[in-house]
Design a protein around this motif. Structure first.
Motif, PDB file in Angstrom:
ATOM      1  N   SER A 170     -22.425 -33.382 -23.632  1.00 27.55           N
ATOM      2  CA  SER A 170     -22.017 -34.547 -24.409  1.00 27.55           C
ATOM      3  C   SER A 170     -22.304 -34.306 -25.891  1.00 27.55           C
ATOM      4  CB  SER A 170     -22.762 -35.793 -23.928  1.00 27.55           C
ATOM      5  OG  SER A 170     -24.165 -35.596 -24.019  1.00 27.55           O
ATOM      6  N   SER A 206     -20.978 -30.232 -29.683  1.00 25.21           N
ATOM      7  CA  SER A 206     -20.056 -30.516 -28.586  1.00 25.21           C
ATOM      8  C   SER A 206     -19.729 -29.251 -27.818  1.00 25.21           C
ATOM      9  CB  SER A 206     -18.752 -31.124 -29.140  1.00 25.21           C
ATOM     10  OG  SER A 206     -17.968 -30.134 -29.772  1.00 25.21           O
ATOM     11  N   LYS A 244     -12.129 -42.614 -33.902  1.00 26.27           N
ATOM     12  CA  LYS A 244     -11.643 -42.075 -32.624  1.00 26.27           C
ATOM     13  C   LYS A 244     -12.277 -40.750 -32.213  1.00 26.27           C
ATOM     14  CE  LYS A 244      -7.256 -42.320 -33.704  1.00 26.27           C
ATOM     15  NZ  LYS A 244      -5.770 -42.249 -33.595  1.00 26.27           N
ATOM     16  N   GLY A 245     -13.321 -40.294 -32.945  1.00 23.72           N
ATOM     17  CA  GLY A 245     -13.939 -39.043 -32.534  1.00 23.72           C
ATOM     18  C   GLY A 245     -14.853 -38.454 -33.583  1.00 23.72           C
ATOM     19  N   LYS A 286     -11.981 -35.403 -29.930  1.00 24.72           N
ATOM     20  CA  LYS A 286     -11.693 -36.775 -29.512  1.00 24.72           C
ATOM     21  C   LYS A 286     -12.857 -37.354 -28.731  1.00 24.72           C
ATOM     22  CE  LYS A 286      -8.265 -39.566 -27.020  1.00 24.72           C
ATOM     23  NZ  LYS A 286      -7.009 -39.526 -26.217  1.00 24.72           N
ATOM     24  N   ASP A 287     -13.194 -38.594 -29.036  1.00 21.68           N
ATOM     25  CA  ASP A 287     -14.215 -39.325 -28.289  1.00 21.68           C
ATOM     26  C   ASP A 287     -13.510 -40.094 -27.180  1.00 21.68           C
ATOM     27  OD1 ASP A 287     -16.262 -40.813 -27.279  1.00 21.68           O
ATOM     28  OD2 ASP A 287     -16.817 -41.781 -29.170  1.00 21.68           O
ATOM     29  N   GLU A 288     -13.685 -39.632 -25.951  1.00 20.74           N
ATOM     30  CA  GLU A 288     -12.986 -40.251 -24.819  1.00 20.74           C
ATOM     31  C   GLU A 288     -13.432 -41.689 -24.581  1.00 20.74           C
ATOM     32  OE1 GLU A 288     -10.501 -38.888 -23.492  1.00 20.74           O
ATOM     33  OE2 GLU A 288     -10.721 -36.816 -24.197  1.00 20.74           O
ATOM     34  N   ASP A 289     -14.612 -42.045 -25.056  1.00 23.00           N
ATOM     35  CA  ASP A 289     -15.133 -43.396 -24.848  1.00 23.00           C
ATOM     36  C   ASP A 289     -14.828 -44.345 -26.000  1.00 23.00           C
ATOM     37  OD1 ASP A 289     -16.310 -42.622 -22.410  1.00 23.00           O
ATOM     38  OD2 ASP A 289     -18.071 -41.842 -23.452  1.00 23.00           O
TER      39      ASP A 289
END
Length: 283
Positions: A22, A85, A122-123, A149-152
């Motif tokens: 993460s 990341s 968004k990320g 990109k931040d998937e959450d």
């Protein structure tokens, strides 16, 4: 083709495939202090292979050529335990290249480091700096901007993009690119991201087919520009959409306030794949 990128891929394969990792920004400052260095003996064969692939006809070495030799250093950085990341999935969004001096074949000393890794809408955005020294002199520098990109992240309403006006540009040439070209560039540069040469993998990642390397496209554009020597220039590129293969595009240019602006243009869909500019700077 040279083998250092492939050695680094094997050496760092476990870290590269750690999809459970993460985002962790707690030790970014430590990583920013590390410089990844390497000396490469850049041979006439390496240069010939590259210039043949991008149709380079000029006497001076292309300012984009050094970028094709950076993959192994970027792998070292992005697979380091302190990198925030997992390295796969970073999208190349922008590139800035400055040619400060003359490029000549021989020993090229590269230094790559992380400038920043920060949250944005968004990320996350990462900035990687690479310096090239020849005979102890800094002659070339690049800044690679990537997006993770931040998937959450909560969905954000997209802002309408300004419509690209192709009518103010002049068409220099049209190009056709097939998947074989992507395979050739992958082996020359060591950038073997499967979305570039595997249609199946590209489709699994949500793309209709494989995508041409963005920096091959920039190299091909530089070949077509009416500039013989890029020493003393800054090249800025923004990647907008994927150049899907097989595909065709137009190289467009215009002059504006002494700046050469360029575009790789999809005439069928009336949209650019990438846009950029070349400007001269004062030493």
């Amino acid at each position: 083709m040279y083998f250092k990128p492939y050695i680094e891929i094997v050496a760092n394969l476990k870290a590269m495939l750690d999809f459970s990792k993460s985002i962790d920004l707690s030790r970014v400052n430590e990583l920013e202090q590390i410089v990844f260095k390497d000396s490469l003996e850049v041979t006439p064969l390496m240069w010939f292979s590259y210039k043949h692939l991008v149709k380079w006809k000029k006497k001076a070495i292309s300012p984009i050529f050094p970028y094709s030799l950076l993959t192994h250093l970027q792998i070292q950085l992005a697979s380091h335990s302190l990198f925030p990341s997992q390295p796969l999935g970073i999208l190349h969004k922008r590139e800035t290249i400055q040619q400060l001096g003359s490029l000549k074949l021989g020993t090229w000393d590269f230094e790559t480091s992380l400038r920043s890794f920060k949250p944005i809408e968004k990320g996350y955005e990462t900035s990687i700096i690479t310096n090239l020294f020849i005979d102890g002199v800094l002659v070339w520098q690049s800044e690679t901007i990537g997006f993770i990109k931040d998937e959450d992240a909560k969905p954000v309403k997209k802002k309408p993009r300004d419509k690209f006006d192709a009518t103010v540009y002049k068409k220099v040439t049209g190009i056709k690119v097939n998947p074989l070209k992507a395979n050739q560039y992958a082996w020359i540069s060591g950038n073997i991201d499967p979305i570039h040469f595997s249609t199946l993998t590209a489709k699994l990642m949500g793309h209709p087919t494989s995508i041409m390397h963005g920096m091959w496209s920039v190299g091909r554009i530089a070949s077509a520009l009416a500039i013989d020597n890029f020493e003393g220039t800054t090249i800025k590129v923004k990647f907008i959409s994927g150049f899907y293969l097989p595909g065709k595009a137009d190289i467009l240019t215009k002059k504006e306030d002494g700046v050469t602006k360029f575009c790789l243009y999809n005439a069928e869909k009336d949209k650019p794949y990438l846009i950029g500019e070349v400007d001269y700077f004062s030493a």
